[in-house]
Scaffold this active site. Structure first.
Site, PDB file in Angstrom:
ATOM      1  N   GLU A 282      18.344  64.079  44.712  1.00 25.80           N
ATOM      2  CA  GLU A 282      17.815  65.420  44.441  1.00 25.80           C
ATOM      3  C   GLU A 282      18.335  66.424  45.458  1.00 25.80           C
ATOM      4  OE1 GLU A 282      13.534  65.443  44.090  1.00 25.80           O
ATOM      5  OE2 GLU A 282      13.609  64.494  42.117  1.00 25.80           O
ATOM      6  N   GLU A 374      15.052  60.171  37.007  1.00 24.87           N
ATOM      7  CA  GLU A 374      13.722  60.043  37.613  1.00 24.87           C
ATOM      8  C   GLU A 374      12.782  61.054  36.968  1.00 24.87           C
ATOM      9  OE1 GLU A 374      13.377  60.091  42.034  1.00 24.87           O
ATOM     10  OE2 GLU A 374      11.629  61.381  41.718  1.00 24.87           O
TER      11      GLU A 374
HETATM   12  C1  IDC Z   1       7.908  60.396  47.070  1.00 25.73           C
HETATM   13  C2  IDC Z   1       7.073  59.134  47.150  1.00 25.73           C
HETATM   14  C3  IDC Z   1       6.187  59.173  48.363  1.00 25.73           C
HETATM   15  C4  IDC Z   1       7.061  59.450  49.580  1.00 25.73           C
HETATM   16  C5  IDC Z   1       7.890  60.715  49.394  1.00 25.73           C
HETATM   17  C6  IDC Z   1       8.845  60.991  50.519  1.00 25.73           C
HETATM   18  O1  IDC Z   1       6.343  58.983  45.948  1.00 25.73           O
HETATM   19  O2  IDC Z   1       5.492  57.965  48.514  1.00 25.73           O
HETATM   20  O3  IDC Z   1       6.223  59.619  50.713  1.00 25.73           O
HETATM   21  O4  IDC Z   1       8.657  60.572  48.220  1.00 25.73           O
HETATM   22  O5  IDC Z   1       9.821  60.026  50.605  1.00 25.73           O
HETATM   23  C7  IDC Z   1      10.878  63.162  44.038  1.00 25.73           C
HETATM   24  C8  IDC Z   1      11.695  62.257  44.880  1.00 25.73           C
HETATM   25  C9  IDC Z   1      10.907  61.043  45.293  1.00 25.73           C
HETATM   26  C10 IDC Z   1       9.455  61.397  45.573  1.00 25.73           C
HETATM   27  C11 IDC Z   1       8.833  61.866  44.267  1.00 25.73           C
HETATM   28  C12 IDC Z   1       7.333  62.169  44.364  1.00 25.73           C
HETATM   29  O6  IDC Z   1      12.928  61.886  44.268  1.00 25.73           O
HETATM   30  O7  IDC Z   1      11.521  60.490  46.427  1.00 25.73           O
HETATM   31  O8  IDC Z   1       8.797  60.236  46.006  1.00 25.73           O
HETATM   32  N1  IDC Z   1       9.550  63.028  43.806  1.00 25.73           N
HETATM   33  O9  IDC Z   1       7.103  63.200  45.289  1.00 25.73           O
HETATM   34  N2  IDC Z   1      11.289  64.250  43.425  1.00 25.73           N
HETATM   35  C13 IDC Z   1      10.230  64.853  42.848  1.00 25.73           C
HETATM   36  C14 IDC Z   1       9.115  64.080  43.071  1.00 25.73           C
END
Ligand code: IDC
Length: 456
Positions: A282, A374
């Site tokens: 992302e 995702e």
């Molecule tokens: C989130 C995880 C969380 C973690 C955070 C930081 O769910 O446990 O603490 O990342 O690493 C994304 C990202 C993905 C995120 C997810 C939800 O690709 O890494 O995971 N998210 O926030 N993009 C939008 C949402």
């Protein structure tokens, strides 16, 4: 009478209007509706309406049907503009599904309120024509084999992902959580459940680069990823290798690491048919030209080792095609990555990203090859309430557009986006319904329906 016909026919010929009187003049019309109640509770229900156009292509359509009694009401609908008067319900096409080729289907749905039983609506019509059709055709092969056997090597064809028969396919699967944190969730038992119970086509392997990820142990993470590629392959699933950049958002920060990592995994997996590369999860806080420049440096490294694998490029604004930055797909369409056999990533979180994002995706899908590498059923934090209506609207849209997807996450993280309840990965049971969260139950339902991949 005969004379009159002859006269009219002559007239028509003279005017060059034969076709207007011939059999071709009558546009073929017909439709089929599959109505399913997805869930029902006290006082309410949720239904899916799949309408297939069996006639000539249409641009713009209206579906009407009758609720069995006026106490049964549409309260919220998706993938169409819905209205109801008494028991008569009307659903009018939206931008992205107004064109229906012959044999094409639109997947609509709604939540409804209920006073008594829940009998099926009746009298479905599409543009005024009764939907009585059946699509017929050969019955699908009862044993199509695993997703990998059915589809073999993948490639990009136009805006689609195509299989070994050069036919568009949609892969449906799950994303791991960060493998540095949830490694215990990706053993033989959980991947058996993913392949056998969930009938998933795809495992996305989220290898974080920062946050105690790849940068701390490049060799170790590379080998974990390769191990998961093999486990997916052994179970007939595709493996999406996700170089999970997130913070910092500029993928160029990790350019050297990306080159090293992809040179290695591409060389090691070049002979496999099940590998897809996602080069930057992302990008955020960074322009499209900077992302494009990164892609044009990393893709040649992959191609040098594995010339024909599909590569997916992240997009601006957390892979929102720029929407989360106030932009849209035009910046990519106007300046695409200079490479072939690539797709672009689109991510969404259903409780945060709704109609404006769906409209962009619907429009962009005819211009760019897209892959939803995702998405979440909840808010963009990965937590908060499950948004069933928005998730259903999204998944119906992805099904209709044959866009592949992976859901965040196949893990037991203590957050509502996780498919398993906390503690699941410490035990050995990934199959009973008690281990699933609400989100997991919804996704398992969606993903486990038959794929019917084209076989020729
Ligand atoms: C989130 C995880 C969380 C973690 C955070 C930081 O769910 O446990 O603490 O990342 O690493 C994304 C990202 C993905 C995120 C997810 C939800 O690709 O890494 O995971 N998210 O926030 N993009 C939008 C949402």
């Amino acid at each position: 009478m005969k004379r009159l016909f002859a006269l009219l026919a002559t007239f028509a010929t003279v005017l060059g209007l034969t076709a207007a009187f011939g059999p071709q003049a009558v546009a073929a019309a017909g439709c089929k509706v599959e109505y399913t109640v997805a869930s029902q509770w006290q006082g309410g229900f949720q239904a899916g309406v799949k309408v297939t156009n069996l006639g000539d292509p249409v641009t713009g359509w209206t579906l009407r049907f009758a609720m069995p009694d006026a106490g049964q009401r549409v309260t919220q609908g998706w993938n169409a503009t819905w209205s109801q008067s008494g028991s008569a319900v009307t659903a009018v096409a939206v931008d992205w599904n107004r064109t229906l080729a012959t044999g094409a289907a639109a997947d609509l749905g709604f939540s409804g309120s209920l006073t008594g039983a829940n009998p099926k609506p009746t009298a479905f019509t599409l543009n005024g024509v009764a939907c009585t059709g059946s699509t017929g055709g050969p019955t699908p092969d009862p044993d199509p084999g695993t997703p990998l056997e059915a589809n073999g090597s993948l490639h990009v064809c136009g805006v689609n992902l195509c299989n070994q028969h050069d036919r568009p396919v949609q892969l449906r699967g799950m994303s791991t959580h960060g493998i540095q944190w949830f490694g215990a969730c990706y053993g033989a038992a959980s991947l058996d459940a993913l392949a056998d119970d969930w009938k998933a086509d795809l495992l996305r392997i989220a290898m974080y680069v920062q946050e105690d990820g790849y940068e701390t142990d490049p060799a170790g993470f590379t080998s974990r990823v390769n191990g998961l590629v093999d486990m997916a392959e052994a179970r007939g699933m595709y493996a999406l290798i996700d170089f999970h950049t997130l913070t910092p958002g500029d993928p160029n920060f990790n350019l050297d690491r990306a080159k090293t990592f992809f040179a290695s995994v591409a060389a090691r997996n070049a002979q496999k048919k099940n590998v897809i590369y996602e080069i930057a999860n992302e990008p955020n806080g960074v322009s499209w030209p900077a992302i494009k420049s990164y892609a044009e440096q990393v893709i040649p490294v992959i191609r040098a080792a594995d010339p024909d694998a599909v590569v997916i490029v992240g997009t601006r604004g957390w892979s929102s095609l720029g929407v989360s930055d106030g932009s849209n797909e035009n910046e990519v369409v106007g300046s695409p990555v200079n490479a072939t056999n690539i797709m672009y990533a689109f991510h969404f979180y259903a409780a945060s990203h709704k109609d404006a994002y769906r409209t962009t995706l619907g429009r962009a899908a005819s211009r760019l090859p897209l892959f939803v590498t995702e998405f979440g059923t909840v808010s963009a934090t990965g937590g908060g309430a499950l948004d069933v209506a928005s998730t259903t609207a999204w998944l119906d849209l992805l099904d209709q557009l044959k866009i592949s997807y992976a859901n965040w996450t196949y893990s037991d993280a203590p957050e509502s986006s996780a498919a398993f309840r906390p503690g699941t990965c410490g035990g050995g049971d990934y199959s009973s319904s008690g281990v699933l969260t609400e989100s997991g139950a919804l996704l398992k339902n969606r993903i486990s329906t038959p794929d019917s991949f084209p076989t020729s």
